[in-house]
Design a protein around this motif. Structure first.
Motif, PDB file in Angstrom:
ATOM      1  N   CYS A  88       0.831  -1.217   0.000  1.00  0.00           N
ATOM      2  CA  CYS A  88       0.000   0.000   0.000  1.00  0.00           C
ATOM      3  C   CYS A  88       0.860   1.260   0.000  1.00  0.00           C
ATOM      4  N   ARG A  89       1.980   1.233   0.698  1.00  0.00           N
ATOM      5  CA  ARG A  89       2.892   2.381   0.674  1.00  0.00           C
ATOM      6  C   ARG A  89       3.462   2.584  -0.730  1.00  0.00           C
ATOM      7  N   ALA A  90       3.818   1.484  -1.397  1.00  0.00           N
ATOM      8  CA  ALA A  90       4.349   1.574  -2.760  1.00  0.00           C
ATOM      9  C   ALA A  90       3.302   2.155  -3.711  1.00  0.00           C
ATOM     10  N   ILE A  91       2.061   1.724  -3.524  1.00  0.00           N
ATOM     11  CA  ILE A  91       0.967   2.246  -4.350  1.00  0.00           C
ATOM     12  C   ILE A  91       0.806   3.744  -4.119  1.00  0.00           C
ATOM     13  N   CYS A  92       0.768   4.151  -2.868  1.00  0.00           N
ATOM     14  CA  CYS A  92       0.593   5.570  -2.539  1.00  0.00           C
ATOM     15  C   CYS A  92       1.720   6.426  -3.113  1.00  0.00           C
ATOM     16  N   LYS A  93       2.929   5.934  -3.091  1.00  0.00           N
ATOM     17  CA  LYS A  93       4.056   6.684  -3.635  1.00  0.00           C
ATOM     18  C   LYS A  93       3.935   6.879  -5.150  1.00  0.00           C
ATOM     19  N   LEU A  94       3.371   5.880  -5.827  1.00  0.00           N
ATOM     20  CA  LEU A  94       3.208   5.997  -7.273  1.00  0.00           C
ATOM     21  C   LEU A  94       2.015   6.877  -7.648  1.00  0.00           C
ATOM     22  N   VAL A  95       0.931   6.733  -6.914  1.00  0.00           N
ATOM     23  CA  VAL A  95      -0.312   7.399  -7.288  1.00  0.00           C
ATOM     24  C   VAL A  95      -0.423   8.810  -6.723  1.00  0.00           C
ATOM     25  N   TRP A  96       0.034   8.992  -5.494  1.00  0.00           N
ATOM     26  CA  TRP A  96      -0.088  10.268  -4.817  1.00  0.00           C
ATOM     27  C   TRP A  96       1.287  10.699  -4.300  1.00  0.00           C
ATOM     28  N   PRO A  97       2.217  11.019  -5.218  1.00  0.00           N
ATOM     29  CA  PRO A  97       3.604  11.304  -4.804  1.00  0.00           C
ATOM     30  C   PRO A  97       3.755  12.542  -3.944  1.00  0.00           C
TER      31      PRO A  97
END
Length: 97
Positions: A88-97
């Protein structure tokens, strides 16, 4: 030990036999992704429609099934939570940098 092999795919097929809603079928089909996918699959995962729903349901599933893993204080639960948190952290970094 996998108790219900391919349960997400089988569940999606059953759902499609009674409904034509492809979005819901997609969510069912990808129900286990966040629990088992390697980090390399995160970019592909975020292309799914409504991937945010899958993020929320993954956390809800983990907490709802905590007793199956020995409770929230168990090593098994903590490992699963750590994996989910990482994805989820990886997703957040990609989607909401």
């Amino acid at each position: 030990i996998q108790k219900f092999p391919n349960h997400a795919l089988v569940s999606a097929e059953i759902y499609q036999s009674i409904s034509s809603d492809e979005l819901i079928a997609t969510w069912i089909r990808h129900d286990m992704d966040l629990h088992i996918m390697p980090a390399s699959q995160v970019p592909e995962f975020i292309t799914l429609p409504g991937f945010e729903v899958l993020m929320l349901t993954a956390l809800a599933e983990l907490n709802a099934n905590a007793s199956m893993f020995g409770g929230k204080e168990s090593t098994s639960y903590k490992i699963k939570l750590k994996h989910l948190n990482s994805r989820c952290r990886a997703i957040c970094k990609l989607v909401w940098p």
